[in-house]
Design a protein around this motif. Sequence first.
Motif, PDB file in Angstrom:
ATOM      1  N   ASN A  36       0.559  -1.358  -0.183  1.00 37.17           N
ATOM      2  CA  ASN A  36       0.042   0.116   0.057  1.00 37.17           C
ATOM      3  C   ASN A  36       0.957   1.419   0.192  1.00 37.17           C
ATOM      4  O   ASN A  36       1.322   1.691   1.141  1.00 37.17           O
ATOM      5  CB  ASN A  36      -0.842  -0.211   1.348  1.00 37.17           C
ATOM      6  CG  ASN A  36      -2.000   0.852   1.279  1.00 37.17           C
ATOM      7  OD1 ASN A  36      -1.884   2.150   0.522  1.00 37.17           O
ATOM      8  ND2 ASN A  36      -3.232   0.724   1.654  1.00 37.17           N
TER       9      ASN A  36
ATOM     10  N   THR B  41       0.131   4.321  -0.661  1.00 40.99           N
ATOM     11  CA  THR B  41      -0.644   5.176  -0.172  1.00 40.99           C
ATOM     12  C   THR B  41      -0.246   5.497   1.356  1.00 40.99           C
ATOM     13  O   THR B  41       0.238   6.390   1.688  1.00 40.99           O
ATOM     14  CB  THR B  41      -1.919   5.356  -0.388  1.00 40.99           C
ATOM     15  OG1 THR B  41      -2.112   5.328  -1.999  1.00 40.99           O
ATOM     16  CG2 THR B  41      -2.731   6.615   0.071  1.00 40.99           C
ATOM     17  N   ARG B  42      -0.285   4.474   2.102  1.00 42.63           N
ATOM     18  CA  ARG B  42      -0.002   4.244   3.337  1.00 42.63           C
ATOM     19  C   ARG B  42       1.365   4.556   3.623  1.00 42.63           C
ATOM     20  O   ARG B  42       1.715   5.266   4.866  1.00 42.63           O
ATOM     21  CB  ARG B  42      -0.503   2.877   3.680  1.00 42.63           C
ATOM     22  CG  ARG B  42      -0.234   2.619   5.470  1.00 42.63           C
ATOM     23  CD  ARG B  42      -0.841   1.179   5.812  1.00 42.63           C
ATOM     24  NE  ARG B  42      -2.201   0.844   5.507  1.00 42.63           N
ATOM     25  CZ  ARG B  42      -2.334  -0.331   5.665  1.00 42.63           C
ATOM     26  NH1 ARG B  42      -1.715  -1.151   6.031  1.00 42.63           N
ATOM     27  NH2 ARG B  42      -3.973  -0.603   5.433  1.00 42.63           N
TER      28      ARG B  42
ATOM     29  N   THR C 254       2.558   7.250   6.045  1.00 44.29           N
ATOM     30  CA  THR C 254       3.420   7.180   7.339  1.00 44.29           C
ATOM     31  C   THR C 254       4.887   8.020   7.263  1.00 44.29           C
ATOM     32  O   THR C 254       5.142   8.594   8.340  1.00 44.29           O
ATOM     33  CB  THR C 254       3.897   5.714   7.120  1.00 44.29           C
ATOM     34  OG1 THR C 254       2.734   4.904   7.148  1.00 44.29           O
ATOM     35  CG2 THR C 254       4.788   5.273   8.426  1.00 44.29           C
TER      36      THR C 254
END
Length: 324
Positions: A254, A256-257, A261
């Motif tokens: 992921n 995007t995550r 982060t």
Amino acid sequence: SNPTFVDAPLVIVVIAALLLQRRSYSRITESDQSTWRSVAAVRPIPRALLALPEVRWSLRAGRCALAAAAILLPLMLTDSQTYLASIIVIYAIIGLSLLVLTGWTGQISLGQFGIAGLGGAVACDLYSRHGWDFFAALAVAVLVGAVVALVIGIPALRMQGPFLAVTTLAFGICASVYLLSPNYLTWLVTTSSSRPPIFGSTSLLSSDTDIYYFCLVGFFLCLMAVRSLRRSRIGRSLIATRDNEVAARATALNTTRQKLTAFLISGAIAGFAGALFVVQQQGVNNGSFTADIDIAMFTMVVIGGLGSLPGVVVGAFAVWAATY
């Protein structure tokens, strides 16, 4: 009639304009996004060499020499030079936040010192006006830095490269002329404050040497945290997102995550540095958070090496020691 009121909402206009952009990708454009492969990471010493006693002892001796030099430095400097050394240490902490965001994730930020300024302003307001314990105010500063960085980084989910640089630079200008100006946000900006008590004692931060050691401990903690992050699964995921986002998504990562982060972690480190900075400066001086310092911060990390932890220290010393 007042240019400040033009600069302040400019960041909102830039973020809104970028979020309204429509993406149109092809195989060619997606393949051209992986421009960070040229950022060479510092390779670890091969295990065969690391097993040699002379190599192990040389590494230990070098680390001990650096630690001893950092600890004994105030004994060889004047008070004004020690004051400057503590500022360089704080700038190096902000360099660590840029290392995570730019060096490991490939997201350009030209407003990192503005994030640090907001975190520091909140911490200074809490411990000087509201009587909070410094470490509680420090935790809030870290949280504020993480949230602000996340809000600024939202366009990074849709745009990359120069577009994100424009967004963060607009925020840096907005923070300097409006958010951190005592003429507007008087309820937030504390221009002068005494240094807070640490562990109930007001004598622990009474001199420039005390402040230097206090900042040095903060830098060491951030350095160890970032070093551990690089060796973790999250650190490897950030590098994979930077090197080839398309391939990372193909492996069910992921991205995007991972970007969010990186923004959270870098903002938290910047907020931590901002809290140390307002303690060192004894208040919030918005002249210390101008956009040219943000650009110098980014230059500092580039000179030291975008993927190098020791390079952050080298870059901070090279840029700011020459500047002052």
